[in-house]
Design a protein around this motif. Structure first.
Motif, PDB file in Angstrom:
ATOM      1  N   SER A   1     -22.290 -26.073 -11.253  1.00  0.00           N
ATOM      2  CA  SER A   1     -22.586 -25.478  -9.953  1.00  0.00           C
ATOM      3  C   SER A   1     -24.102 -25.541  -9.808  1.00  0.00           C
ATOM      4  CB  SER A   1     -22.082 -24.044  -9.877  1.00  0.00           C
ATOM      5  OG  SER A   1     -22.651 -23.243 -10.892  1.00  0.00           O
ATOM      6  N   LEU A   2     -24.560 -26.202  -8.753  1.00  0.00           N
ATOM      7  CA  LEU A   2     -25.983 -26.513  -8.656  1.00  0.00           C
ATOM      8  C   LEU A   2     -26.810 -25.394  -8.036  1.00  0.00           C
ATOM      9  CD1 LEU A   2     -25.889 -30.289  -7.652  1.00  0.00           C
ATOM     10  CD2 LEU A   2     -25.962 -29.233  -9.909  1.00  0.00           C
ATOM     11  N   ASP A   3     -26.224 -24.627  -7.156  1.00  0.00           N
ATOM     12  CA  ASP A   3     -27.039 -23.647  -6.442  1.00  0.00           C
ATOM     13  C   ASP A   3     -26.379 -22.286  -6.365  1.00  0.00           C
ATOM     14  OD1 ASP A   3     -26.285 -25.085  -3.155  1.00  0.00           O
ATOM     15  OD2 ASP A   3     -25.024 -24.468  -4.835  1.00  0.00           O
ATOM     16  N   PHE A   4     -25.432 -22.037  -7.244  1.00  0.00           N
ATOM     17  CA  PHE A   4     -24.836 -20.715  -7.306  1.00  0.00           C
ATOM     18  C   PHE A   4     -24.278 -20.491  -8.706  1.00  0.00           C
ATOM     19  CE2 PHE A   4     -20.201 -21.561  -7.197  1.00  0.00           C
ATOM     20  CZ  PHE A   4     -20.195 -22.906  -6.860  1.00  0.00           C
ATOM     21  N   GLN A   5     -24.018 -19.253  -9.010  1.00  0.00           N
ATOM     22  CA  GLN A   5     -23.466 -18.927 -10.320  1.00  0.00           C
ATOM     23  C   GLN A   5     -21.946 -18.896 -10.214  1.00  0.00           C
ATOM     24  OE1 GLN A   5     -25.561 -15.271 -11.393  1.00  0.00           O
ATOM     25  NE2 GLN A   5     -26.976 -16.461 -12.628  1.00  0.00           N
ATOM     26  N   ALA A   6     -21.338 -19.717 -11.023  1.00  0.00           N
ATOM     27  CA  ALA A   6     -19.890 -19.871 -10.973  1.00  0.00           C
ATOM     28  C   ALA A   6     -19.237 -19.001 -12.031  1.00  0.00           C
ATOM     29  CB  ALA A   6     -19.508 -21.329 -11.187  1.00  0.00           C
ATOM     30  N   THR A   7     -18.680 -17.902 -11.601  1.00  0.00           N
ATOM     31  CA  THR A   7     -18.021 -17.025 -12.562  1.00  0.00           C
ATOM     32  C   THR A   7     -16.709 -17.619 -13.045  1.00  0.00           C
ATOM     33  OG1 THR A   7     -17.116 -15.834 -10.678  1.00  0.00           O
ATOM     34  CG2 THR A   7     -19.068 -14.906 -11.713  1.00  0.00           C
ATOM     35  N   THR A   8     -16.085 -18.393 -12.184  1.00  0.00           N
ATOM     36  CA  THR A   8     -14.816 -19.021 -12.540  1.00  0.00           C
ATOM     37  C   THR A   8     -14.848 -20.491 -12.161  1.00  0.00           C
ATOM     38  OG1 THR A   8     -13.653 -16.941 -12.097  1.00  0.00           O
ATOM     39  CG2 THR A   8     -12.310 -18.928 -12.264  1.00  0.00           C
ATOM     40  N   MET A   9     -14.356 -21.302 -13.070  1.00  0.00           N
ATOM     41  CA  MET A   9     -14.235 -22.730 -12.775  1.00  0.00           C
ATOM     42  C   MET A   9     -12.808 -23.173 -13.038  1.00  0.00           C
ATOM     43  SD  MET A   9     -17.756 -24.522 -14.030  1.00  0.00           S
ATOM     44  CE  MET A   9     -19.224 -24.454 -13.015  1.00  0.00           C
ATOM     45  N   PHE A  10     -12.368 -24.117 -12.259  1.00  0.00           N
ATOM     46  CA  PHE A  10     -11.004 -24.623 -12.346  1.00  0.00           C
ATOM     47  C   PHE A  10     -11.050 -26.125 -12.632  1.00  0.00           C
ATOM     48  CE2 PHE A  10      -9.134 -20.853 -10.393  1.00  0.00           C
ATOM     49  CZ  PHE A  10     -10.198 -20.346  -9.670  1.00  0.00           C
ATOM     50  N   TRP A  11     -10.111 -26.558 -13.438  1.00  0.00           N
ATOM     51  CA  TRP A  11      -9.988 -27.991 -13.710  1.00  0.00           C
ATOM     52  C   TRP A  11      -8.646 -28.479 -13.195  1.00  0.00           C
ATOM     53  CZ3 TRP A  11     -13.768 -31.176 -15.219  1.00  0.00           C
ATOM     54  CH2 TRP A  11     -14.919 -30.607 -15.779  1.00  0.00           C
ATOM     55  N   TYR A  12      -8.697 -29.566 -12.429  1.00  0.00           N
ATOM     56  CA  TYR A  12      -7.501 -30.162 -11.850  1.00  0.00           C
ATOM     57  C   TYR A  12      -7.387 -31.614 -12.294  1.00  0.00           C
ATOM     58  CZ  TYR A  12      -7.688 -26.343  -8.403  1.00  0.00           C
ATOM     59  OH  TYR A  12      -7.729 -25.125  -7.782  1.00  0.00           O
TER      60      TYR A  12
ATOM     61  N   THR B   1      -7.978 -22.563 -15.959  1.00  0.00           N
ATOM     62  CA  THR B   1      -8.982 -21.728 -15.297  1.00  0.00           C
ATOM     63  C   THR B   1      -9.916 -21.197 -16.373  1.00  0.00           C
ATOM     64  OG1 THR B   1      -7.355 -21.058 -13.659  1.00  0.00           O
ATOM     65  CG2 THR B   1      -9.333 -19.699 -13.858  1.00  0.00           C
ATOM     66  N   SER B   2     -11.203 -21.333 -16.151  1.00  0.00           N
ATOM     67  CA  SER B   2     -12.137 -20.825 -17.160  1.00  0.00           C
ATOM     68  C   SER B   2     -13.106 -19.843 -16.554  1.00  0.00           C
ATOM     69  CB  SER B   2     -12.892 -21.984 -17.816  1.00  0.00           C
ATOM     70  OG  SER B   2     -13.875 -22.523 -16.968  1.00  0.00           O
ATOM     71  N   ASN B   3     -13.302 -18.766 -17.260  1.00  0.00           N
ATOM     72  CA  ASN B   3     -14.286 -17.762 -16.885  1.00  0.00           C
ATOM     73  C   ASN B   3     -15.437 -17.816 -17.870  1.00  0.00           C
ATOM     74  OD1 ASN B   3     -12.955 -16.272 -14.618  1.00  0.00           O
ATOM     75  ND2 ASN B   3     -11.380 -16.084 -16.182  1.00  0.00           N
ATOM     76  N   GLU B   4     -16.620 -17.641 -17.363  1.00  0.00           N
ATOM     77  CA  GLU B   4     -17.808 -17.749 -18.186  1.00  0.00           C
ATOM     78  C   GLU B   4     -17.726 -16.801 -19.371  1.00  0.00           C
ATOM     79  OE1 GLU B   4     -20.522 -15.284 -18.164  1.00  0.00           O
ATOM     80  OE2 GLU B   4     -21.683 -16.416 -19.628  1.00  0.00           O
ATOM     81  N   GLY B   5     -17.928 -17.355 -20.542  1.00  0.00           N
ATOM     82  CA  GLY B   5     -17.984 -16.548 -21.751  1.00  0.00           C
ATOM     83  C   GLY B   5     -16.648 -16.199 -22.365  1.00  0.00           C
ATOM     84  N   SER B   6     -15.571 -16.654 -21.783  1.00  0.00           N
ATOM     85  CA  SER B   6     -14.267 -16.343 -22.376  1.00  0.00           C
ATOM     86  C   SER B   6     -13.419 -17.604 -22.478  1.00  0.00           C
ATOM     87  CB  SER B   6     -13.542 -15.274 -21.566  1.00  0.00           C
ATOM     88  OG  SER B   6     -13.307 -15.715 -20.256  1.00  0.00           O
ATOM     89  N   LYS B   7     -12.311 -17.477 -23.187  1.00  0.00           N
ATOM     90  CA  LYS B   7     -11.439 -18.634 -23.373  1.00  0.00           C
ATOM     91  C   LYS B   7     -10.762 -19.004 -22.063  1.00  0.00           C
ATOM     92  CE  LYS B   7     -10.333 -18.012 -28.264  1.00  0.00           C
ATOM     93  NZ  LYS B   7      -9.247 -17.812 -29.264  1.00  0.00           N
ATOM     94  N   ALA B   8     -10.510 -20.285 -21.917  1.00  0.00           N
ATOM     95  CA  ALA B   8      -9.842 -20.762 -20.706  1.00  0.00           C
ATOM     96  C   ALA B   8      -8.369 -20.384 -20.720  1.00  0.00           C
ATOM     97  CB  ALA B   8      -9.993 -22.276 -20.597  1.00  0.00           C
ATOM     98  N   THR B   9      -7.832 -20.215 -19.533  1.00  0.00           N
ATOM     99  CA  THR B   9      -6.397 -19.966 -19.376  1.00  0.00           C
ATOM    100  C   THR B   9      -5.744 -21.258 -18.932  1.00  0.00           C
ATOM    101  OG1 THR B   9      -6.828 -17.684 -18.720  1.00  0.00           O
ATOM    102  CG2 THR B   9      -4.664 -18.598 -18.190  1.00  0.00           C
ATOM    103  N   TYR B  10      -4.837 -21.765 -19.753  1.00  0.00           N
ATOM    104  CA  TYR B  10      -4.206 -23.048 -19.471  1.00  0.00           C
ATOM    105  C   TYR B  10      -2.881 -22.843 -18.748  1.00  0.00           C
ATOM    106  CZ  TYR B  10      -7.606 -25.248 -22.554  1.00  0.00           C
ATOM    107  OH  TYR B  10      -8.770 -25.699 -23.110  1.00  0.00           O
TER     108      TYR B  10
END
Lengths: 114, 112
Positions: A25-36, A49-58
């Protein structure tokens, strides 16, 4: 505003090798990221789904040992396809949310495994 | 710079209303334009448009592309509460990379 980038945009690798894809994320802080992953006929499948600092939820059916996701900072998540095989060839897209639940999508990474 | 712009960003209507969602684009090496509906998890594919002026229709939803003016619209007639979602427009680029450039979406809320 709210730009998400992915790197590389395209990667070709040999079967058995591992490939890392970055989502930023170039210009904001992304608390959650998703992979498709994009399947034929343009359908998108949520992998994790991944949250910063924690394990991803598959999502069900996605092998977490094969698709390693790391969300080490508020602006970066990585997807590593381990021991890639030709059937892993696909278009991988990430998205990110910040303070709202609006998802901002990256441009995607095309992976080709020979 | 390649970009896809959707409008409005959000919209609140009542059941039975007809809505029109807009998507304009400036993208090099245009291949196709895609519409998705996103409710909770993965966006659900709705339409792929490649040719100008040919309307695609699925039930109460329809979409059309204007490659001269570089935009597409998504129409929903007789809206229902189940139509509440974020509608995403994405343009697929041709060439070896085949990037998919998404707009920021239109959040549609349909009130009973």
């Amino acid at each position: 505003g709210a730009v998400v980038s992915q790197h590389p945009s395209r990667v070709i690798c040999k079967s058995g090798t591992s490939v890392k894809i970055e989502c930023r994320s170039l210009d904001f802080q992304a608390t959650t990221m998703f992979w498709y992953r994009q399947f034929p006929k343009q359908s998108l499948m949520l992998m994790a789904t991944s949250n910063e600092g924690s394990k991803a939820t598959y999502e069900q059916g996605v092998e977490k040992d094969k698709f390693l996701i790391n969300h080490a900072s508020l602006t970066l998540s990585t997807l590593t396809v381990t021991s890639a095989h030709p059937e892993d060839s696909s278009f991988y897209i990430c998205s990110a949310t910040g303070v709202t639940d609006t998802q901002y999508f990256g441009p995607g990474t095309r992976l080709t495994v020979l | 710079e390649d970009k896809v712009v959707q409008s409005p960003l959000s919209l609140v209507v009542h059941e039975g209303d007809t809505v029109t969602l807009n998507c304009s684009y400036e993208v090099t090496n245009f291949r196709s334009l895609l519409w998705y509906k996103q409710e909770k998890k993965a966006p659900t594919f709705l339409f792929m448009l490649t040719s100008s002026g040919i309307e695609k229709k699925s039930g109460r939803l329809s979409s059309i592309l204007d490659k001269k003016e570089l935009f597409s619209i998504l129409n929903i007639t007789a809206t229902q509460t189940g139509d509440s979602a974020v509608y995403l427009c994405a343009v697929e680029q041709g060439g070896s990379q085949g990037n998919l450039i998404f707009g920021k979406g239109t959040k549609l809320s349909v009130k009973p």
